[in-house]
Design an enzyme around this catalytic site. Structure first.
Site, PDB file in Angstrom:
ATOM      1  N   ILE A 147      27.174   3.148  -0.944  1.00  0.00           N
ATOM      2  CA  ILE A 147      27.517   2.851   0.457  1.00  0.00           C
ATOM      3  C   ILE A 147      26.630   1.712   0.972  1.00  0.00           C
ATOM      4  CG2 ILE A 147      27.375   3.738   2.827  1.00  0.00           C
ATOM      5  CD1 ILE A 147      28.250   6.427   1.770  1.00  0.00           C
ATOM      6  N   CYS A 380      -9.198  -4.807  -7.058  1.00  0.00           N
ATOM      7  CA  CYS A 380      -9.033  -4.420  -5.654  1.00  0.00           C
ATOM      8  C   CYS A 380      -9.756  -3.088  -5.368  1.00  0.00           C
ATOM      9  CB  CYS A 380      -7.559  -4.395  -5.296  1.00  0.00           C
ATOM     10  SG  CYS A 380      -7.284  -4.671  -3.549  1.00  0.00           S
ATOM     11  N   ARG A 468      -6.602  -3.833   2.940  1.00  0.00           N
ATOM     12  CA  ARG A 468      -7.053  -3.800   4.334  1.00  0.00           C
ATOM     13  C   ARG A 468      -8.569  -3.862   4.418  1.00  0.00           C
ATOM     14  NH1 ARG A 468      -3.331   0.123   4.521  1.00  0.00           N
ATOM     15  NH2 ARG A 468      -1.494  -0.682   5.571  1.00  0.00           N
ATOM     16  N   HIS A 513      -5.583  -9.490  -6.824  1.00  0.00           N
ATOM     17  CA  HIS A 513      -4.762  -8.973  -7.928  1.00  0.00           C
ATOM     18  C   HIS A 513      -4.382 -10.101  -8.899  1.00  0.00           C
ATOM     19  CE1 HIS A 513      -3.932  -4.925  -6.322  1.00  0.00           C
ATOM     20  NE2 HIS A 513      -4.111  -5.512  -5.152  1.00  0.00           N
ATOM     21  N   GLU A 515      -3.263  -9.895 -11.762  1.00  0.00           N
ATOM     22  CA  GLU A 515      -2.093  -9.564 -12.592  1.00  0.00           C
ATOM     23  C   GLU A 515      -0.802 -10.211 -12.096  1.00  0.00           C
ATOM     24  OE1 GLU A 515      -3.741  -7.477 -10.640  1.00  0.00           O
ATOM     25  OE2 GLU A 515      -2.503  -5.861  -9.813  1.00  0.00           O
TER      26      GLU A 515
END
Ligand code: GLN
Length: 538
Positions: A147, A380, A468, A513, A515
């Protein structure tokens, strides 16, 4: 004007639409064309930023700070083109845009409807920022018949009609199952799926049939006949041994050639498959293994650390070794078991993460890596945990913590507005969880003669962020005096970006990051170096 290739899926999801699109992009690029890849996701989240990796796999981050579907990672890795914010939309984002406009009264009193207002917004997105491309490949998430994907399918139908058949092409990827009991290949699901697609106005031009085993010609003919597609455009894709074989396999099946034929275009250059052949050979035939442990919260779902797994593989390719990934659930990792669980491990990696659960296991594993001089890479959250471990066990600051999970302790990791006296904030820190992080590419200055500077061979780097919390710069001196250098900082010197141990063969934590930027044809130096160190360990 760019030509648009729309990729839809049928029968079941997870057939590899992303990988097919990414492989096609590589092949067209290799033939001398400029290609962009886009993903249209039918779910209602505005972006995947707030979705749990358990449910939806990794959140991929672009240079310009978009939190996107992990398929964009595949796109980047295969095409080498950095994705942008404008390359991923969701139903949520489209509705959000339309509703904002409605509230401002910009529809001038009209009734706002799925057709034309939602579909028009989707069409605007598809076209945006595409004037310099030869091809734009747009993948529609989910499968035909859902849908929620209907407005997207309707929008691409209209879009193709607007730009004409000569500029648009529909590729439909379906499953051709093999039934063991009757030893038969079944084309019926494909026929039904194409019927479904045609009932909403789209006739596919190319059908890619995913199958466990080769599809005999008579079955292809059947698909061609019932689905009204030229036999040359019924393309099979048999399961590959490694994803890096996909471009080779699609080339053999002439997918790219059929696309060019459709548009009456010629190849500008011969396709270069050498790098993929080289990579496939290493992955399939290299005997030497290196055991790398990933200790994280989401280890049960394979796609949760997709880019990370890929980046480690790339590091392995660069060092001619196979990576044997040992996934350890940090929540279940008991401190007493660390020694036995990490016995045969040559490299320990703590990936990004959120929240308190599993932090004790991570911190204990970091201590083990630090003391036993096992190569360690903290990404991180992994770097933040390495800071806490060092503060507690080496600096004897027993209450050292992150305000992310402990408001009473000594917050060496905290929100900038919690510790910066001048109140400087990074991109807002309001209560809304979506879109409040430091996101996207930021510069970091590397310390002269540090390990990290040697690894990158540069003084200034750009890496992608998604967090953050920050390490409080006020502790820099204390850490450095005791053996942990802050060897990468934001250009203003306020935010620690990289840490490394002085008396350790390889112990690095990064706030970003890496990666997300590693590619099979250009492995990231940090992962290559980490694997090299792990290979040499013991
Ligand atoms: N939870 C941490 C933060 O928000 C780390 C995030 C991450 O690892 N991506 O700063």
């Amino acid at each position: 004007m760019a030509r648009f290739i729309f990729v839809t899926g049928g029968v079941v999801s997870s057939l590899g639409k992303g990988l097919s699109s990414a492989s096609l992009a590589y092949l067209l690029q290799s033939r001398g064309y400029k290609v962009r890849l886009r993903k249209l996701d039918p779910y209602l989240n505005v972006d995947p930023g707030t979705m749990s990796p358990f449910q939806h796999g990794e959140v991929f981050v672009t240079d310009d700070g978009a939190e996107t579907d992990l398929d964009l990672g595949h796109y980047e890795r295969f095409s080498g083109v950095s994705a942008k914010k404008s390359d991923n939309i969701t139903t949520g984002k489209i509705y959000n845009d339309v509703l904002k406009k409605e509230r401002k009264g910009e529809y001038l009193g009209k009734t706002v409807q799925v057709i034309p207002h939602i579909t028009n917004r989707i069409k605007e997105f598809i076209k945006k920022d595409s004037s310099k491309e030869d091809f734009v490949i747009c993948e529609i998430g989910g499968i035909v018949g859902d849908i929620e994907s209907l407005p997207f399918v309707e929008a691409i139908r209209q879009f193709a009609n607007d730009i004409g058949k000569q500029n648009s092409l529909f590729v439909h990827l379906t499953l051709v199952p093999y039934l063991k009991a009757s030893d038969e290949i079944k084309t019926k699901p494909t026929q039904h799926s194409v019927k479904e697609l045609r009932s909403i106005g789209i006739q596919p031009d190319i059908i890619i049939c995913r199958s466990e085993r080769p599809i005999p010609l008579e079955h292809r003919k059947k698909i061609s006949l019932f689905c009204n597609v030229n036999i040359k455009n019924v393309i099979e894709t048999v399961d590959v041994r490694t994803i890096y074989e996909a471009p080779i396999s699609f080339y053999k099946e002439k997918l790219d050639l059929q696309v060019l034929n459709y548009f009456k275009l010629r190849s500008k250059k011969p396709v270069n498959l050498t790098p993929w052949k080289k990579i496939t050979k290493i992955i399939l035939h290299t005997k030497k293994h290196v055991n790398i442990a990933i200790i994280g919260k989401y280890v049960e779902l394979k796609d949760a650390y997709k880019s990370l797994d890929e980046a480690l593989t790339h590091g392995g390719i660069d060092n001619n070794v196979k990576i044997n990934l040992i996934r350890i659930d940090s929540e279940k990792l008991k401190v007493s078991e660390i020694k036995s669980k990490l016995k045969n491990i040559s490299g320990i990696l703590i990936p990004g993460g959120f929240g308190k659960r599993g932090t004790d296991g991570k911190i204990a594993a970091i201590k083990f890596a630090r003391i036993n001089k096992i190569p360690f890479l903290g990404i991180c959250y992994g770097m933040q945990m390495a800071i806490i471990e060092f503060a507690r066990n080496k600096l004897n600051l027993k209450k050292a913590t992150s305000s992310e999970f402990d408001k009473k302790g000594l917050a060496i990791i905290g929100l900038m507005n919690e510790w910066n006296k001048d109140g400087k904030k990074i991109k807002g820190t309001d209560k809304n969880l979506g879109g409040t992080m430091r996101l996207g590419s930021y510069d970091a200055k590397l310390l002269k003669n540090s390990m990290i500077q040697k690894i990158y061979g540069k003084n200034l780097i750009k890496e992608r962020h998604r967090h953050r919390y920050e390490v409080n710069i006020a502790f820099k001196e204390k850490f450095e005096k005791n053996g942990m250098n802050f060897s990468g900082l934001s250009p203003d010197g306020n935010l620690p970006e990289i840490i490394e141990l002085k008396n350790h063969p390889w112990f690095i934590g990064v706030q970003f990051h890496p990666e997300f930027k590693s590619r099979p044809l250009a492995p990231h130096p940090l992962f290559s170096s980490f694997i090299k160190a792990s290979k040499n360990h013991k």
